[in-house]
Design an enzyme around this catalytic site. Structure first.
Site, PDB file in Angstrom:
ATOM      1  N   SER A 148       0.834  -1.190   0.000  1.00  0.00           N
ATOM      2  CA  SER A 148       0.000   0.000   0.000  1.00  0.00           C
ATOM      3  C   SER A 148       0.880   1.255   0.000  1.00  0.00           C
ATOM      4  CB  SER A 148      -0.950  -0.045   1.199  1.00  0.00           C
ATOM      5  OG  SER A 148      -1.947   0.937   1.136  1.00  0.00           O
ATOM      6  N   ASP A 329      -8.830  -6.186  -5.045  1.00  0.00           N
ATOM      7  CA  ASP A 329      -8.403  -4.928  -4.429  1.00  0.00           C
ATOM      8  C   ASP A 329      -8.817  -3.788  -5.349  1.00  0.00           C
ATOM      9  OD1 ASP A 329      -7.127  -2.769  -3.297  1.00  0.00           O
ATOM     10  OD2 ASP A 329      -5.127  -3.651  -3.304  1.00  0.00           O
ATOM     11  N   HIS A 362      -8.208  -5.078  -0.485  1.00  0.00           N
ATOM     12  CA  HIS A 362      -6.904  -4.486  -0.225  1.00  0.00           C
ATOM     13  C   HIS A 362      -6.210  -5.139   0.971  1.00  0.00           C
ATOM     14  CE1 HIS A 362      -3.772  -1.536  -0.519  1.00  0.00           C
ATOM     15  NE2 HIS A 362      -4.016  -1.026   0.677  1.00  0.00           N
TER      16      HIS A 362
END
Length: 389
Positions: A148, A329, A362
């Site tokens: 991320s 995601d 995610h």
């Protein structure tokens, strides 16, 4: 069992920031795992995401429930094996987990920074991390890795210090945020700054915390971290038993929608209960000013804008790359990772890419998908072999 020991290092020298501001007399909190080899060639830097910290792996002595946020990934015999690598986790400037941030005293004024803490960027964090590595005597990293926002830092390392990184592992990340992602961040920030307890970011002086705003910000975030499939599978349209009518396990029929009586205020659906629980928990430990700073850093990151386009930006990189994305995601979609892959291939760089079919959204980059773990293990095994005579 891997026992973690928090460490801190103070830096007197001024750190210039991209905003034009500076920081001095700041500290960085960090942890290390494994042993640095004689030629200091086996170091791996882990960059953390929004609400994580330097506590990446292991547990604290005497605290059973204190696992690092990537403990399933890092440790003896794990995909990133601390029997082979010396792993470093660093808490970013502006955070609320030990490194200098809004909750600390500004040495120039003698007052808590609060809202006056300077704007920080991904590039600023990388520069600060480089100074820590200098102090540890580590010139070149075997790898830099992050998921991320951490993946953005890993990518930035290859552009800012190309000669200091041999490999970059970028997981569930992107070369910049989409307008939708920036919009989610802005709604979360507005929830915080419009909380009556925010006091323009100087709430410390008033002895309060803008918990309502933090709760809403976290609830928004959790919606984006999970996939629709996972939310439906975990919660669906289930009602909480505690809100069902007093007559027993079934709601009373008293007219209203679908013949049932519904409340406009109570937490009725399990998904509501889950989000409120996550929001309440977050508001107890996270700092509001830190949230504003870190989401802004996410928004600002865009190497393509700096260098003209992504291919020109990644021409600076000399590292070998592994990129991993997850099919469900939608916040950092696979197509964003493929943009990075294409730009690297445009520059004839060495890149491996895995797109994992996983249902978790995610959050998948933090979970134990065997294919994902296998890809990372295989990659680091090959990195370890490079270092052998």
């Amino acid at each position: 069992m891997l026992i973690a020991t928090p460490q801190s290092m103070q830096f007197a020298a001024v750190l210039p920031l991209q905003s034009g501001a500076t920081l001095r007399d700041y500290s960085l909190s960090f942890e290390t795992y494994g042993t640095l080899n004689a030629d200091k060639s086996n170091a791996v830097l882990i960059c953390h995401a929004l609400n994580a910290s330097h506590h990446v792996a292991g547990t604290y002595a005497g605290q059973d429930k204190s696992e690092g946020w990537w403990d399933n990934m890092i440790g003896p015999g794990k995909p990133l094996d601390t029997n082979k690598f010396f792993v470093i986790g660093v808490n970013n400037l502006g955070s609320c987990f030990g490194s200098t941030g809004p909750m600390h005293v500004n040495p120039d004024t003698g007052r808590v920074y609060g809202a006056d803490f300077p704007v920080v960027t991904v590039e600023d964090w990388v520069n600060a991390q480089a100074r820590l590595l200098d102090a540890l005597g580590i010139q070149t990293l075997a790898a830099v890795m992050g998921g991320s926002l951490g993946g953005m830092q890993a990518l930035s390392w290859t552009l800012q210090y190309p000669d200091r990184v041999r490999h970059a592992v970028v997981v569930a990340s992107a070369p910049n945020l989409t307008a939708e992602n920036i919009a989610f961040n802005e709604v979360a920030r507005r929830a915080i700054v419009t909380d009556p307890d925010f006091h323009g970011g100087h709430f410390y002086e008033h002895g309060v915390v803008p918990k309502r705003g933090l709760r809403i910000a976290r609830m928004i975030g959790h919606i984006t971290y999970l996939s629709d499939d996972v939310m439906n599978e975990k919660f669906g349209r289930k009602l909480r038993q505690t809100v069902l009518a007093q007559s027993g396990d079934k709601p009373q029929r008293e007219g209203g929608v679908d013949g049932y009586k519904y409340s406009t205020q109570d937490v009725e659906f399990q998904i509501e209960s889950y989000l409120r629980y996550q929001g309440d928990k977050f508001a107890e430990y996270f700092d509001a000013n830190t949230y504003l700073l870190i989401t802004r850093a996410l928004d600002y990151f865009d190497p393509a804008r700096t260098y003209g386009d992504l291919s020109h930006a990644l021409a600076r990189a000399t590292a070998k790359f592994l990129l991993v994305s997850f099919t469900t995601d939608w916040r950092f979609a696979p197509k964003r990772s493929r943009e990075i892959v294409k730009a690297l291939l445009d520059n004839r760089r060495d890149v491996s890419y895995a797109e994992i079919d996983a249902p978790h959204g995610h959050d998948a980059f933090l979970l134990d998908d065997p294919r994902y773990m296998g890809v990372v293990r295989s990659y680091f095994d090959s990195v370890a072999k490079e270092g052998r005579p």
